[in-house]
Structure formats: C-alpha cells, structure tokens
Motif scaffolding. Structure first.
Motif, PDB file in Angstrom:
ATOM      1  N   VAL A   1       0.868  -1.189   0.000  1.00 31.82           N
ATOM      2  CA  VAL A   1       0.000   0.000   0.000  1.00 31.82           C
ATOM      3  C   VAL A   1       0.899   1.230   0.000  1.00 31.82           C
ATOM      4  O   VAL A   1       1.911   1.279   0.696  1.00 31.82           O
ATOM      5  N   ALA A   2       0.519   2.229  -0.791  1.00 29.26           N
ATOM      6  CA  ALA A   2       1.213   3.518  -0.805  1.00 29.26           C
ATOM      7  C   ALA A   2       0.240   4.597  -0.355  1.00 29.26           C
ATOM      8  O   ALA A   2      -0.893   4.664  -0.843  1.00 29.26           O
ATOM      9  N   LEU A   3       0.683   5.430   0.587  1.00 34.61           N
ATOM     10  CA  LEU A   3      -0.133   6.521   1.103  1.00 34.61           C
ATOM     11  C   LEU A   3       0.393   7.823   0.490  1.00 34.61           C
ATOM     12  O   LEU A   3       1.543   8.205   0.751  1.00 34.61           O
ATOM     13  N   LEU A   4      -0.424   8.464  -0.316  1.00 37.26           N
ATOM     14  CA  LEU A   4       0.006   9.619  -1.108  1.00 37.26           C
ATOM     15  C   LEU A   4      -0.640  10.884  -0.549  1.00 37.26           C
ATOM     16  O   LEU A   4      -1.857  11.031  -0.576  1.00 37.26           O
ATOM     17  N   ASP A   5       0.200  11.785  -0.039  1.00 37.20           N
ATOM     18  CA  ASP A   5      -0.279  13.000   0.612  1.00 37.20           C
ATOM     19  C   ASP A   5      -0.323  14.153  -0.390  1.00 37.20           C
ATOM     20  O   ASP A   5       0.710  14.718  -0.761  1.00 37.20           O
ATOM     21  N   GLU A   6      -1.520  14.471  -0.872  1.00 36.73           N
ATOM     22  CA  GLU A   6      -1.778  15.559  -1.820  1.00 36.73           C
ATOM     23  C   GLU A   6      -0.881  15.469  -3.052  1.00 36.73           C
ATOM     24  O   GLU A   6      -0.100  16.370  -3.350  1.00 36.73           O
ATOM     25  N   PRO A   7      -0.973  14.376  -3.827  1.00 33.34           N
ATOM     26  CA  PRO A   7      -0.107  14.209  -5.003  1.00 33.34           C
ATOM     27  C   PRO A   7      -0.382  15.209  -6.118  1.00 33.34           C
ATOM     28  O   PRO A   7       0.489  15.465  -6.943  1.00 33.34           O
ATOM     29  N   ALA A   8      -1.586  15.785  -6.173  1.00 32.11           N
ATOM     30  CA  ALA A   8      -1.940  16.706  -7.257  1.00 32.11           C
ATOM     31  C   ALA A   8      -1.717  18.168  -6.895  1.00 32.11           C
ATOM     32  O   ALA A   8      -2.071  19.052  -7.666  1.00 32.11           O
ATOM     33  N   ALA A   9      -1.136  18.443  -5.738  1.00 32.11           N
ATOM     34  CA  ALA A   9      -0.924  19.832  -5.315  1.00 32.11           C
ATOM     35  C   ALA A   9      -0.037  20.551  -6.327  1.00 32.11           C
ATOM     36  O   ALA A   9       1.028  20.075  -6.700  1.00 32.11           O
ATOM     37  N   GLY A  10      -0.502  21.709  -6.800  1.00 33.16           N
ATOM     38  CA  GLY A  10       0.270  22.514  -7.742  1.00 33.16           C
ATOM     39  C   GLY A  10       0.119  22.114  -9.190  1.00 33.16           C
ATOM     40  O   GLY A  10       0.725  22.739 -10.067  1.00 33.16           O
ATOM     41  N   LEU A  11      -0.674  21.081  -9.487  1.00 31.75           N
ATOM     42  CA  LEU A  11      -0.851  20.649 -10.870  1.00 31.75           C
ATOM     43  C   LEU A  11      -2.056  21.329 -11.507  1.00 31.75           C
ATOM     44  O   LEU A  11      -3.026  21.680 -10.831  1.00 31.75           O
ATOM     45  N   THR A  12      -2.001  21.502 -12.820  1.00 29.09           N
ATOM     46  CA  THR A  12      -3.145  22.030 -13.557  1.00 29.09           C
ATOM     47  C   THR A  12      -4.208  20.941 -13.682  1.00 29.09           C
ATOM     48  O   THR A  12      -3.969  19.772 -13.361  1.00 29.09           O
ATOM     49  N   ASP A  13      -5.396  21.318 -14.168  1.00 31.21           N
ATOM     50  CA  ASP A  13      -6.468  20.334 -14.332  1.00 31.21           C
ATOM     51  C   ASP A  13      -6.049  19.216 -15.280  1.00 31.21           C
ATOM     52  O   ASP A  13      -6.314  18.037 -15.024  1.00 31.21           O
ATOM     53  N   THR A  14      -5.380  19.588 -16.370  1.00 33.04           N
ATOM     54  CA  THR A  14      -4.933  18.576 -17.332  1.00 33.04           C
ATOM     55  C   THR A  14      -3.903  17.650 -16.711  1.00 33.04           C
ATOM     56  O   THR A  14      -3.972  16.423 -16.858  1.00 33.04           O
ATOM     57  N   GLU A  15      -2.932  18.228 -16.003  1.00 29.10           N
ATOM     58  CA  GLU A  15      -1.907  17.423 -15.342  1.00 29.10           C
ATOM     59  C   GLU A  15      -2.513  16.520 -14.275  1.00 29.10           C
ATOM     60  O   GLU A  15      -2.083  15.377 -14.099  1.00 29.10           O
ATOM     61  N   SER A  16      -3.540  17.020 -13.578  1.00 31.06           N
ATOM     62  CA  SER A  16      -4.193  16.226 -12.548  1.00 31.06           C
ATOM     63  C   SER A  16      -4.908  15.020 -13.156  1.00 31.06           C
ATOM     64  O   SER A  16      -4.870  13.915 -12.599  1.00 31.06           O
ATOM     65  N   ARG A  17      -5.562  15.217 -14.305  1.00 35.39           N
ATOM     66  CA  ARG A  17      -6.245  14.097 -14.965  1.00 35.39           C
ATOM     67  C   ARG A  17      -5.237  13.045 -15.433  1.00 35.39           C
ATOM     68  O   ARG A  17      -5.470  11.839 -15.294  1.00 35.39           O
ATOM     69  N   LEU A  18      -4.109  13.497 -15.989  1.00 38.01           N
ATOM     70  CA  LEU A  18      -3.079  12.549 -16.422  1.00 38.01           C
ATOM     71  C   LEU A  18      -2.494  11.794 -15.226  1.00 38.01           C
ATOM     72  O   LEU A  18      -2.207  10.603 -15.313  1.00 38.01           O
ATOM     73  N   LEU A  19      -2.348  12.513 -14.124  1.00 30.68           N
ATOM     74  CA  LEU A  19      -1.851  11.870 -12.905  1.00 30.68           C
ATOM     75  C   LEU A  19      -2.821  10.791 -12.434  1.00 30.68           C
ATOM     76  O   LEU A  19      -2.416   9.682 -12.072  1.00 30.68           O
ATOM     77  N   GLY A  20      -4.115  11.113 -12.460  1.00 24.41           N
ATOM     78  CA  GLY A  20      -5.118  10.136 -12.055  1.00 24.41           C
ATOM     79  C   GLY A  20      -5.092   8.896 -12.922  1.00 24.41           C
ATOM     80  O   GLY A  20      -5.196   7.761 -12.414  1.00 24.41           O
ATOM     81  N   SER A  21      -4.925   9.077 -14.235  1.00 22.93           N
ATOM     82  CA  SER A  21      -4.856   7.926 -15.146  1.00 22.93           C
ATOM     83  C   SER A  21      -3.640   7.061 -14.834  1.00 22.93           C
ATOM     84  O   SER A  21      -3.725   5.828 -14.837  1.00 22.93           O
ATOM     85  N   ALA A  22      -2.501   7.720 -14.548  1.00 22.43           N
ATOM     86  CA  ALA A  22      -1.286   6.968 -14.245  1.00 22.43           C
ATOM     87  C   ALA A  22      -1.436   6.188 -12.947  1.00 22.43           C
ATOM     88  O   ALA A  22      -1.042   5.022 -12.855  1.00 22.43           O
ATOM     89  N   LEU A  23      -2.026   6.805 -11.926  1.00 25.19           N
ATOM     90  CA  LEU A  23      -2.202   6.122 -10.647  1.00 25.19           C
ATOM     91  C   LEU A  23      -3.132   4.922 -10.787  1.00 25.19           C
ATOM     92  O   LEU A  23      -2.872   3.840 -10.239  1.00 25.19           O
ATOM     93  N   THR A  24      -4.215   5.097 -11.522  1.00 24.67           N
ATOM     94  CA  THR A  24      -5.149   3.996 -11.741  1.00 24.67           C
ATOM     95  C   THR A  24      -4.476   2.854 -12.475  1.00 24.67           C
ATOM     96  O   THR A  24      -4.657   1.670 -12.150  1.00 24.67           O
ATOM     97  N   CYS A  25      -3.665   3.204 -13.495  1.00 23.95           N
ATOM     98  CA  CYS A  25      -2.970   2.185 -14.292  1.00 23.95           C
ATOM     99  C   CYS A  25      -1.993   1.387 -13.429  1.00 23.95           C
ATOM    100  O   CYS A  25      -1.987   0.149 -13.458  1.00 23.95           O
ATOM    101  N   VAL A  26      -1.172   2.082 -12.635  1.00 26.52           N
ATOM    102  CA  VAL A  26      -0.167   1.406 -11.821  1.00 26.52           C
ATOM    103  C   VAL A  26      -0.833   0.545 -10.751  1.00 26.52           C
ATOM    104  O   VAL A  26      -0.415  -0.592 -10.494  1.00 26.52           O
ATOM    105  N   ALA A  27      -1.888   1.064 -10.125  1.00 29.42           N
ATOM    106  CA  ALA A  27      -2.582   0.290  -9.103  1.00 29.42           C
ATOM    107  C   ALA A  27      -3.153  -0.995  -9.693  1.00 29.42           C
ATOM    108  O   ALA A  27      -3.070  -2.068  -9.072  1.00 29.42           O
ATOM    109  N   GLY A  28      -3.722  -0.897 -10.890  1.00 27.36           N
ATOM    110  CA  GLY A  28      -4.304  -2.079 -11.516  1.00 27.36           C
ATOM    111  C   GLY A  28      -3.261  -3.043 -12.044  1.00 27.36           C
ATOM    112  O   GLY A  28      -3.373  -4.264 -11.857  1.00 27.36           O
ATOM    113  N   GLU A  29      -2.217  -2.512 -12.715  1.00 24.72           N
ATOM    114  CA  GLU A  29      -1.201  -3.361 -13.330  1.00 24.72           C
ATOM    115  C   GLU A  29      -0.340  -4.067 -12.290  1.00 24.72           C
ATOM    116  O   GLU A  29       0.017  -5.236 -12.462  1.00 24.72           O
ATOM    117  N   TRP A  30       0.034  -3.359 -11.234  1.00 25.65           N
ATOM    118  CA  TRP A  30       0.976  -3.908 -10.267  1.00 25.65           C
ATOM    119  C   TRP A  30       0.315  -4.348  -8.963  1.00 25.65           C
ATOM    120  O   TRP A  30       0.985  -4.855  -8.069  1.00 25.65           O
TER     121      TRP A  30
END
Length: 564
Positions: free
Chosen positions: A479-508
C-alpha cells in the motif's frame, strides 16, 4: 571507471611530473597540501552530501597519526599497513563523534563535535606521541624515503581514497548520504535507516581523516598536540567551504591555500594569522550566498565553454508493456487509530481498509487530521490507541523505515526529492532491488517524466512531485499513502496523474490511499472514500454517494444545512 575518474588520475600524474623538478622545500609544501586536501575531503563530503558538520576531523587525523607511530615503535608491521590501520583506528572514534548527529544538526552538532575534539586533545594528545620521550621518528615507507618519492606516495594514496569515495557515492550507501542530507523523512520512506546512514558517513569520513593523519606522521616523523589543536578543525572547515566542499577540486584548492598562503604571507613579512581570517571571511561569504565555493564557480564557468546544456524533454514517451513485478498482496487494516498531541486529539478512533489494487480517498478540511493519520500509520508518529496491520503483520513496534521495508510506502505534502542526485540513483535506492531498470523506466513513462539519466535539479517542482510518487511506487509496496499528489498541478496534469495512478494500481496490484483536496481527482480514481472532520470519521463508503451526502457537504464544503 568513469571519464571523471580518468581525468582525476591524469591530473594527479601531471602534478607529480611538474613537482619532480622542484626544490626539496617546495616538494615538502606540496606534500603538505595533498595531506591537507585529504583531510579537507573528509570534511567536505560529509558536509556536501549528508549536510552534517564535524569539527573533530583534525583530532581524528591525530588518532591515525598516533596509531601509525605506535605500530612503528612497538611492532614490525610494515609502515604501509600501519597507515591503513591508522585509518581503521579512527573509525570507532568517528562513529562515536557521529552519535550526536542522530539528534542534532547544524550549529548544535558543530559545537558538540568541537567539544569532543577538545576531549580527545586532553585525554590522548597531551600525553605525547609514541616515541616522543625516546626521540623516535616514525619511518617512511622504504619505497618513499625521499621527498619526491613520498610526494608520489601521498599522491597515490589521495587518488585511491578519492576513487574509493566516488565508488561509494555511486552505490546505495552513498546515495543514501545525499538523501539524508536533503530529508530524513524521505530517507526513512525509502526504507533506509537514518541511524545507519549517518553513522556510515561519519565512519568513512573518519577513515579518510585517519589516513591523512598517518601521512602527516610519516612526513614529519611524529605529530604533536600543538599540530592537532581543535581550532584547526574549524580552519579546515572554513577552507573547504570557501574552496568548494562538493568534490576533489575543492579539496585540492583547500590544500593548496593551506600550504602556500602562509608561505606567501611569510615572504611578504605579514602575520600568518591573516590566513585563517581570510578563510573565515571567504567561508562566511559562500554560506551567505549558498554557493558551491570557488571550485563550483570554476566548474560552472568551464561548463559554458565545454558543452551546451539541454533541458530535459517533457514530451510523453510511448508507454510499453513491461514484466509485472511480484506483488506483496497484503491489505492495510487500520482499526480505531487515535493520535493525541497533549490534550488535543488530532485523530479519534479512525478505521480504514485498503486492499491490493484498490484506490481509497481520504478527504477533509484543513486540520481534519489527515496528515496526522498518515504519519501514525507509517511510523512517524506514535499512535495513542488503535492498531495498524499489513496483512497479518502488526506494525506498531516497527520504525518508519522498517514499515517502508515491510511494504508501506508514502509521499509527503512538501516535495523532498534529493536534488543533488540523478533520477536513476534516487530510484535505485527507493526500489531496494524490487524492480528492474526497465520497470522503473515504465513508471517514469506512465507519469510523463524524463529518462532516468536526468539530474533531479533539472526538473521543475511539478515533475519532482511526480518523481516522488514514482519513488514510492518503484519498491512495489503493498500500500502507498500519497499526501496531496496533485498539489500545484493544472487540471490537465491532474487528470493525467489520475490515469497513471489507476494504471499502476491495476497493473501492479498496489493499494493506494490518496489524501487530496482535488475532488475531481478523487471522483475519477477512488473506489471508496473516507471523510474526516476534526479527527473523526464522519462518512465512509463508495465515492459518489459519500461525497453527495449532506453531512459531507456541510463539513467539507462549509455549507450549513437548512433547519425545517
């Protein structure tokens, strides 16, 4: 061996060749400069890498010199072996000096180490050097009897020590020194022991200083208490800070200044006490400007003429499939966790479950207790009550770095990446051999980060925050506990971050607990959500209905419910 190592060897040979045609006196001064450079290097890497100040290095050098004299007087051990034993003898004293660093930093640590230097002066050196009463001189190695040969011998020792130090800095232990200098919390989050990291740095520093002291004893025949005054450690520190603490060039400059400036002052008929004053003023200027000293300025100037700098590319690379690393398959189970700060209850009886591959959100207004909860779960705070289990394993007796090794990773609100490292060095420490370079490159591509050869200092703040996420994930935690990972990111960057997190959680198969104020990100990636208010869990369940509940809206968004 790298190109930099080859250039260093060529420079050492050039120095030896140039000095081969000089007078005996100049040979002696140059040898003194090399010995001082070795001693300055022991101070410099400890300060530049681990950000720890030791004002006890001259005393550690004295231990090395005293040991060489003792072995030469009482045994038939070859002088070369006695020199190594002098370095080894300084190590336990160096570790003892390093113990205050486990609690102290900065000026406080400097004062304590200076006090320890005074104690060594009184208990050891004031009693005399071995053979002093018999007028016994420590012999030089048979292959280095003349001044010229001893110069070459000292150059060789300095070169071997520097190459060894560089090799260590490229390994996990050396990378950990740079990490602990940047942030102790990041070091623990990477599963590295802060205690062991600090003490190994002091041990290596003491070994180098002990070798320098042994060389000094061989050069002059013996050392005395007057040569090992505690104040001399302060002068060496000022020298290396002014000259540049980060590398061999700064140490060479420091050694040259130490040997030749007093001689220059003597030739001018001026007081030699002016030298330390100049060094102190120079060090104060470097510290006030937060610069890399004379050597850093020279390197920066030379780089403008040698090569063009290319900014790291931020274009998203093609993400390819890679072999899935072995997962831990353990769930995080938190039950009735309570955290008190004196009479203030920050977290009161909160329970959370995170299963492998599941993404859980943890939200609440500022001051709701989210970060306190994460600190308690990951071992940075002691919980007042409650239990934390990873699978069937209880974690309450484990330290922060032990919980990280058990499979509990985390990030922080404030970005804490060690900027002096490259991306691959940082991730190699964080991965702890649980992922391959190919798998780490896959992670970098998922989060749209430059390749692993990039220096962290070249990345912007948003990229460094994402790199911290990659560091937490590359050890494949349960388990990884992520403290405000999207802080300082734009809306577009935040969406890409969400996709990456979902992908890694599912794949690994990594469970994620995400603390975030970006509710759009929480809705997009989280299956369930837990809401805190004043340390209490006021709602928990599937994301959409939980966020829509009146109690959550009233608490989190500050909207009062109408009374009918």
């Amino acid at each position: 061996m790298t190109r930099a190592d080859i250039r260093l060897g060529a420079a050492a040979i050039a120095v030896g060749v140039i000095m081969s045609v000089q007078s005996e006196f100049r040979l002696f001064l140059t040898t003194s400069a090399i010995i001082t450079a070795i001693l300055a290097r022991s101070v410099g890497f400890l300060y530049s890498d681990a950000r720890m100040v030791s004002l006890c290095q001259v005393s550690l050098a004295g231990i090395g010199g005293w040991t060489v004299g003792w072995f030469a007087l009482h045994t038939r051990v070859p002088v070369e072996v006695a020199l190594v034993l002098g370095g080894i003898a300084a190590v336990p004293i160096g570790v003892l000096v390093g113990l205050p660093a486990l609690r102290l930093r900065g000026v406080d640590l400097a004062v304590v180490t200076l006090g320890l230097a005074a104690a060594i002066q009184i208990t050891v050196f004031n009693r005399g050097f071995p053979g002093e009463r018999d007028n016994f001189l420590a012999p030089r190695p048979s292959i280095a009897a003349s001044e010229l040969r001893f110069l070459w011998f000292t150059l060789l020792v300095a070169l071997v020590l520097e190459l060894g130090l560089r090799a260590l800095r490229r390994q996990v232990v050396g990378t950990s020194w740079a990490m602990v200098g940047q942030s102790e919390r990041t070091t623990a989050a990477a599963g590295r022991s802060i205690i062991l990291t600090k003490l190994t740095a002091f041990a290596v520093s003491a070994f180098v200083a002990g070798i320098a002291g042994g060389l000094l004893a061989l050069q002059v025949g013996r050392v005395s208490a007057r040569q090992l005054e505690p104040i001399d450690s302060l002068v060496i520190f000022a020298l290396i800070v002014m000259a540049g603490a980060a590398g061999a060039l700064g140490a060479a400059i420091a050694g040259t200044f130490s040997a030749w400036i007093p001689e220059l002052l003597r030739m001018l008929g001026w007081s030699q006490d002016i030298g330390p004053l100049v060094f102190a003023v120079g060090a104060a200027h470097v510290l006030s400007q937060d610069s890399d000293g004379i050597a850093g300025q020279w390197i920066a100037l030379a780089s403008k003429f040698r090569r063009r700098r290319h900014a790291p590319s931020s274009n998203r690379r093609e993400t390819h499939k890679c072999q899935r690393p072995s997962s831990r398959n353990s769930s995080l189970v938190v039950r009735d966790l309570t955290v008190d700060y004196g009479s203030v209850r920050a977290v009161g009886g909160v329970s959370i479950d995170v299963t492998p591959g599941q993404v859980v959100g943890l939200i609440g207004a500022n001051g709701a207790g989210k970060s306190s909860l994460v600190d308690a779960v990951t071992g940075y705070l002691s919980a007042t009550e409650g239990t934390v289990h990873l699978g069937s394993r209880p974690l309450h007796s484990l330290t922060a770095h032990q919980r990280a090794r058990a499979g509990l990773a985390r990030t922080f609100q404030r970005e804490r990446t060690p900027t002096r490292l490259s991306v691959d060095s940082y991730l190699a420490v964080a991965a702890r051999r649980r992922t391959t370079m190919e798998q780490r490159d896959w992670l970098l591509a998922q989060f749209d980060l430059p390749d692993s050869r990039t220096r962290i200092a070249q990345l912007d703040s948003a990229a460094r925050r994402k790199l911290e996420l990659v560091a937490a994930l590359c050890s494949v935690p349960a388990v990884a506990l992520l403290d405000e990972p999207a802080a300082g990111l734009t809306d577009t960057e935040s969406r890409l971050l969400g996709s990456a997190l979902t992908c890694v959680a599912g794949e690994w198969g990594i469970g994620l607990l995400i603390i975030e104020h970006d509710l759009r990100l929480i809705r997009d990636v989280c299956e369930t959500v837990v809401v805190l208010d004043q340390g209490q869990s006021i709602a928990a369940g599937p994301t959409a209905p939980t966020l829509a509940s009146e109690q959550v809206v009233a608490s989190y968004l500050g909207i009062e419910r109408k009374v009918t």
